[in-house]
Design a protein around this motif. Structure first.
Motif, mmCIF file in Angstrom:
data_model
loop_
_atom_site.group_PDB
_atom_site.id
_atom_site.type_symbol
_atom_site.label_atom_id
_atom_site.label_comp_id
_atom_site.label_asym_id
_atom_site.label_seq_id
_atom_site.Cartn_x
_atom_site.Cartn_y
_atom_site.Cartn_z
ATOM 1 N N UNK A 58 94.451 -88.829 -73.507
ATOM 2 C CA UNK A 58 93.252 -88.092 -73.112
ATOM 3 C C UNK A 58 93.573 -86.606 -73.154
ATOM 4 N N UNK A 59 92.691 -85.832 -73.789
ATOM 5 C CA UNK A 59 92.873 -84.373 -73.836
ATOM 6 C C UNK A 59 92.083 -83.740 -72.698
ATOM 7 N N UNK A 60 92.727 -82.817 -71.985
ATOM 8 C CA UNK A 60 92.052 -82.074 -70.922
ATOM 9 C C UNK A 60 91.690 -80.703 -71.486
ATOM 10 N N UNK A 61 90.457 -80.265 -71.208
ATOM 11 C CA UNK A 61 90.059 -78.997 -71.823
ATOM 12 C C UNK A 61 89.300 -78.102 -70.857
ATOM 13 N N UNK A 62 89.225 -76.829 -71.234
ATOM 14 C CA UNK A 62 88.396 -75.862 -70.497
ATOM 15 C C UNK A 62 87.401 -75.258 -71.468
ATOM 16 N N UNK A 63 86.254 -74.873 -70.936
ATOM 17 C CA UNK A 63 85.259 -74.180 -71.751
ATOM 18 C C UNK A 63 85.636 -72.718 -71.842
ATOM 19 N N UNK A 68 83.932 -72.323 -77.333
ATOM 20 C CA UNK A 68 83.915 -73.774 -77.172
ATOM 21 C C UNK A 68 85.034 -74.260 -76.272
ATOM 22 N N UNK A 69 85.459 -75.502 -76.512
ATOM 23 C CA UNK A 69 86.463 -76.099 -75.631
ATOM 24 C C UNK A 69 87.871 -75.838 -76.144
ATOM 25 N N UNK A 70 88.754 -75.489 -75.207
ATOM 26 C CA UNK A 70 90.169 -75.318 -75.576
ATOM 27 C C UNK A 70 90.973 -76.387 -74.847
ATOM 28 N N UNK A 71 91.724 -77.173 -75.615
ATOM 29 C CA UNK A 71 92.555 -78.215 -75.006
ATOM 30 C C UNK A 71 93.764 -77.552 -74.347
ATOM 31 N N UNK A 72 94.035 -77.928 -73.105
ATOM 32 C CA UNK A 72 95.179 -77.321 -72.415
ATOM 33 C C UNK A 72 96.307 -78.325 -72.174
#
Ligand SMILES: Cc1cc2nc3c(=O)[nH]c(=O)nc-3n(C[C@H](O)[C@H](O)[C@H](O)COP(=O)(O)OP(=O)(O)OC[C@H]3O[C@@H](n4cnc5c(N)ncnc54)[C@H](O)[C@@H]3O)c2cc1C
Ligand code: FES
Lengths: 161, 269
Positions: A58-63, A68-72
């Motif tokens: 599962x990828x966790x991301x921030x807007x 758009x979304x950046x995977x962290x």
């Protein structure tokens, strides 16, 4: 409902709990299956459940406004998915999307909090495990801010594509 | 070990990433003794200077040297700019090496960060040629961005039973994993009490990785790390590579983390 012999176990969060506590907790687990590229939750939504990943990632991301979304971070087998349910404001801090098909144990946050209130020792053990997860993610973030793959001060490949 | 540089010639070069090149060198006469995995050579770019560079692939014929060099400064940039036919001077072999023989029968975790994967590749090759000599081989690699990942085409052949890469900053439609290299540990298949780990990368990555491994129950003396210090003589005389009581050109670069940890915690020497 689970808790049967093929119930959750092995590596990760559940393995870190004493057997009697993990038994009580897993009795509350539901099986959840998410196909690849499924949004599991969005930043800011109500955090009323959590998962323990059994397989898949599962990828966790921030807007990021305008980008758009950046995977962290990407998490996999055994990992706790979601801790925002534990304390107010109980809203997801990040978004989560499956990379490939994910099998997970799903837990209802209210039910788990009730269980913890009923069994304070279990509550303490679970909160300790969740705090460890939060600690791990904090350490990972700090390490990355220190620029994990480049010596201090080097401009190195920071201009990479 | 040869103390004066022997002339070698570039016979092949390959761009690995935007700033990293693999050079294959052939002796122009006499050859250096064969290098063990993890050992390094002092490579002299004529007129520019000499730097330590690990061997990144063992020579099938015992003569050729393969080095993967990342351009970070004057000498490494000069080496990365060399074309086939160019001449260099090479001394070696130097250093302790990974000593895979001491890990026989154990599960193996090979963990590289950035250019740190280069010195680990001969070790991986050595283990793969002896499939029954070791337990399970896990190769974990981390890099800043997808564009910095080395040897990607070789990963499928390393996946015995587990090989994976993770990047710190995803870019260009990267669909792989994001995070720090320790995030791959839960998926690796190893029995901590019976595992030897080989770690190479920048010091902050080594420290974070060694701490995570110790937390999983891997014995600190079985966490082998390769440390980098400026080197001049490479023969234990000039003191440039000193880390506490160690001269890393002679006592390293590969040391046990039990030995390295208290030294790395010293702020300044
Ligand atoms: C035992 C050993 C084995 C090594 N093996 C390899 C190898 O296989 N491949 C390889 O590419 N390098 C390897 N290195 C590192 C290499 O020796 C250095 O990158 C090199 O000495 C830098 O010299 P320079 O003249 O190019 O740069 P300098 O002019 O000395 O440095 C230029 C700038 O780059 C920074 N810098 C120095 N080293 C690094 C680094 N490693 N990464 C990022 N920034 C750096 C400096 O702080 C400085 O700001 C090894 C080092 C040691 C000690
Ligand atoms: S480089 Fe001179 S003592 Fe090590």
């Amino acid at each position: 409902m689970t808790g049967q012999p093929d119930g959750p176990g092995g590596a990760g969060v559940l393995a870190a709990l004493p057997a009697e506590h993990s038994g009580r907790l897993t009795a509350l687990a539901r099986e959840a299956v998410f196909p690849a590229a499924t949004r599991i939750f969005e930043e800011g939504e109500r955090a009323d459940r959590f998962w323990i990943v059994r397989s898949g990632t599962v990828a966790l991301d921030v807007q990021v406004p305008g980008r758009g979304r950046a995977v962290v971070e990407t998490i996999g087998k055994g990992a706790l998915l979601g801790w925002s349910w534990l304390c107010p404001p109980r809203q997801w801090h990040l978004g989560a999307e499956t990379r490939d098909a994910v099998h997970a144990w799903e837990f209802d946050a209210d039910a788990v909090r009730d269980l913890c209130a009923e069994h304070p020792a279990l509550g303490m053990a679970l909160v300790t495990v969740v705090a460890e997860t939060i600690g791990d993610r904090l350490r990972a973030t700090r390490t990355r801010l220190l620029d994990l793959y480049g010596p201090t001060g080097s401009q190195g490949s920071s201009s990479a594509p | 070990m040869t103390l004066t540089p022997l002339p070698y010639r570039v016979v092949d070069r390959r761009d690995e990433t935007h700033d990293t090149v693999t050079l294959v060198l052939e002796p122009d006469g006499e050859a250096l003794s064969p290098f063990a995995p993890g050992q390094f050579a002092m490579v002299y770019a004529f007129g520019v200077g000499e730097i330590p560079v690990s061997v990144s692939r063992a020579a099938a014929d015992g003569q050729r040297l393969t080095h993967t060099v990342r351009a970070v400064g004057a000498v490494s940039r000069a080496l990365c700019g060399l074309r086939a036919g160019a001449a260099v001077g090479v001394r070696g072999p130097f250093g302790t090496g990974w000593d895979p023989a001491a890990a026989r029968g154990h599960d193996l975790l090979v963990i590289g960060g950035g250019i740190g994967l280069a010195p680990l590749r001969p070790l991986i090759d050595a283990v793969l040629t002896e499939p029954h000599g070791y337990g399970r081989l896990n190769v974990l690699a981390g890099a800043r961005t997808p564009g910095d990942l080395l040897y990607q085409d070789e990963f499928p052949t390393w996946a015995r039973p587990f090989a994976a890469v993770v990047v710190d900053r995803p870019s260009g439609g990267w669909r792989g994993r994001v995070g720090v290299v320790t995030a791959l540990l839960p998926e690796a298949r190893f029995t901590p009490a019976d595992t030897t780990t080989f770690v190479c990368g920048p010091e902050v990555m080594i420290r974070a990785t060694a701490r995570a491994l110790a937390g999983k129950g891997v014995r600190p003396d079985r966490i082998r790390v390769s440390l980098e210090r400026n080197m001049r003589c490479a023969t234990g005389h000039c003191g440039h590579c000193q880390l506490g009581p160690l001269l890393l050109c002679r006592d390293g670069p590969v040391v046990g983390h039990d030995q390295a940890e208290p030294l790395l915690a010293v702020r300044e020497l």
